[in-house]
Enzyme design. Structure first.
Site, short mmCIF file in Angstrom:
data_model
loop_
_atom_site.label_atom_id
_atom_site.label_comp_id
_atom_site.label_asym_id
_atom_site.label_seq_id
_atom_site.Cartn_x
_atom_site.Cartn_y
_atom_site.Cartn_z
N HIS A 192 0.82 -1.10 -0.03
CA HIS A 192 -0.13 0.09 -0.09
C HIS A 192 0.77 1.25 0.15
O HIS A 192 0.35 2.39 0.05
CB HIS A 192 -1.00 0.03 1.19
CG HIS A 192 -2.39 0.67 0.89
ND1 HIS A 192 -2.17 1.68 -0.09
CD2 HIS A 192 -3.45 0.18 1.48
CE1 HIS A 192 -3.84 1.73 -0.03
NE2 HIS A 192 -4.28 1.28 1.05
N ASP A 194 -2.49 1.56 -4.95
CA ASP A 194 -3.93 2.09 -4.50
C ASP A 194 -4.82 0.88 -5.01
O ASP A 194 -4.45 -0.02 -5.77
CB ASP A 194 -4.42 3.18 -4.60
CG ASP A 194 -4.20 3.56 -6.05
OD1 ASP A 194 -5.14 3.22 -6.90
OD2 ASP A 194 -3.47 4.38 -6.45
#
Length: 506
Positions: free
Chosen positions: A476, A480
């Site tokens: 992350h 995304d």
């Protein structure tokens, strides 16, 4: 100190005698006590003291030096003599087996104390965090003492064994420091005396196929023989005809690496239930390190279901029209090729993150790793440059990696350089898993089993479909949710409609 000074004085006095003409041998005269230096060296008179010359002769170095002067023209550099061992005993250390490797586990010895050893003969087998490697001998001689036993952890540079080496072979260490003379004679001497430039892994591969590595034309720097050169030579000589025999393994074996279910190490038969301490070595130790690092990275997971009806039909068509009995087509090469197509549209999924520099490196090659469970632990070899391979080529390379993983013979090149990883939990059981990243990669995909499930049509009718559940684990810090979702949709499109692959294939 006196002997060393006499040695350097004599080198200066005889320097202009090198290189010596090939047609004759010219002895290098030893200086007389108190006499002038040898002619032609350009040395100043009186440079060698009587005491130094006498000490030089008494030490036995004079005879060794005259032997050097009597050699035929080889373009010798006097600087090469400085590091030549003067004793018949040499240490054989554990060499650097790969980038970032600081230690290895000694698996087994191929030699014993007292054995006579030939040059390039395998001495032992060691396992690093990345691969299993054979250590070969640089010398011809006799094993004097073995310093370690199987199971020991040996640091890089630490002595593995001591060898008693014949005098001429000790002098071969100077071969790497020879001044290059542009003549066929010197080239021939260098190739015969110093051997072929190659890594131990490449020499081990050549040995496995029964190839004399001196017959292989090297395409690397300075004629270095690469892994591709050995494989190309083996293909040309039809040595690898039988190497694809393992392609007949079924689909589950390809994912599992052919490993049988590992028994619980603490369960023992009988009435004794004693605790047992088992050290983690090799691939298992590497998994401890890599997963500990991966647990510190913020993950998120994206789950999707893919209709594999068309994929099942295409795989069955490939197998029905297969004329090679050694090849059995499976789902995995098709999934790998479809994945590569999706990566071409979303290159951020095929990248590595450098935390120190806050940089993302978009990898040009699609080196897709396949997680394989082996008797020695989990290992992730990768198929290089999938974007330029056909489905059949992917099938054969996957089989080669599978065979080498089972026999613990994977090369460091097979394990390093991966850009994204596929892991199949469905071959064992379960619909999907939640994988951890194989750093520094930014994405990993877990594949569930393909199974029949009911599906509703628009008119309400129920019909069976072949469903595969996938779970994409992502870093992350780089990716995304929207990017991963679009990438997964692209991959899903190629899997559900494999005929679209034909539009993009080169």
């Amino acid at each position: 100190m006196i002997v060393r000074r006499a040695w350097h004085d004599l080198r200066r006095s005889c320097r202009r005698r090198w290189p010596i003409p090939v047609a004759r041998q010219v002895p290098c005269p030893a200086p007389e006590v108190g006499g002038p230096p040898a002619r032609g060296g350009g040395a100043k008179p009186g440079r060698s003291s009587p005491l130094a010359a006498a000490a030089f002769r008494s030490s036995g170095l004079g005879a060794r030096f005259e032997d050097f002067c009597g050699m035929k023209s080889r373009g010798l550099s006097s600087d090469a003599l400085r590091d030549v061992p003067v004793a018949g005993m040499v240490d054989v250390p554990l060499a650097q087996t790969g980038e970032g490797i600081a230690e290895c586990e000694l698996l087994k010895w191929f030699v014993q104390e007292g054995d006579l050893i030939e040059e390039f003969q395998p001495l032992c087998e060691v396992q690093s965090d990345k691969a299993t490697i054979e250590i070969t001998s640089r010398y011809k001689g006799k094993v004097a003492h073995i310093n370690h036993v199987p199971g020991d952890i040996v640091k890089v540079g630490e002595t593995l064994l001591k060898m008693a080496v014949e005098e001429p072979h000790l002098l071969m260490e100077a071969c790497d420091r020879l001044e290059n003379v542009n003549s066929p004679t010197s080239e021939m001497i260098k190739s015969k005396k110093c051997g072929v430039l190659s890594t131990p892994a490449v020499r081990g591969l050549a040995k496995e196929y029964g190839i004399d590595i001196t017959d292989v034309h090297g395409t690397g720097t300075d004629g270095r023989v690469l892994k591709e050169d050995v494989l190309r030579y083996a293909t040309d000589k039809r040595i690898m005809e039988g190497s694809s025999a393992s392609l007949g393994t079924d689909h589950e074996d390809q994912f599992l690496g052919g490993a049988q279910t590992r028994q619980n190490v603490s369960a023992k038969s009988g009435w004794h239930y004693n605790d047992e301490t088992i050290p983690l070595r090799g691939f298992q130790r590497a998994m401890v390190k890599s997963m500990s690092l991966a647990a510190k990275v913020p993950h998120f997971h994206y789950v999707e279901e893919i209709n594999c009806d068309a994929l099942v039909e295409l795989k069955a068509s490939f197998q029905d029209n297969n004329t090679d009995p050694d090849v059995k087509h499976t789902f995995l090469p098709l999934l790998i090729k479809a994945l590569s197509m999706a990566l071409s549209k979303y290159p951020i999924m095929n990248s590595c993150f450098t935390e120190e520099l806050f940089e993302v490196i978009l990898k040009g090659s699609h080196n897709i790793g396949i997680a394989m469970a082996t008797p020695n632990g989990l290992v992730v070899p990768n198929i290089k440059n999938v974007q330029s391979l056909s489905i059949l080529e992917i099938t054969k390379e996957l089989s080669r990696l599978q065979q080498f993983a089972l026999t613990n013979k994977l090369n460091p090149e097979d394990i390093s350089g991966g850009t994204i990883t596929l892991s199949n939990i469905g071959a064992i059981g379960g619909k999907f898993g939640s994988p951890l990243l194989n750093l520094p990669e930014v994405a990993i995909i877990a594949i569930g089993r393909i199974q029949k499930a009911p599906q509703f049509a628009d008119d309400g009718d129920v019909y069976p479909v072949s469903i595969m559940t996938v779970n994409v684990g992502a870093d992350h810090r780089v990716l995304d949710g929207a990017t991963v979702a679009r990438f997964c949709n692209e991959w899903k499109r190629y899997v559900e409609k494999p005929e679209l692959l034909m539009l993009q294939m080169r």
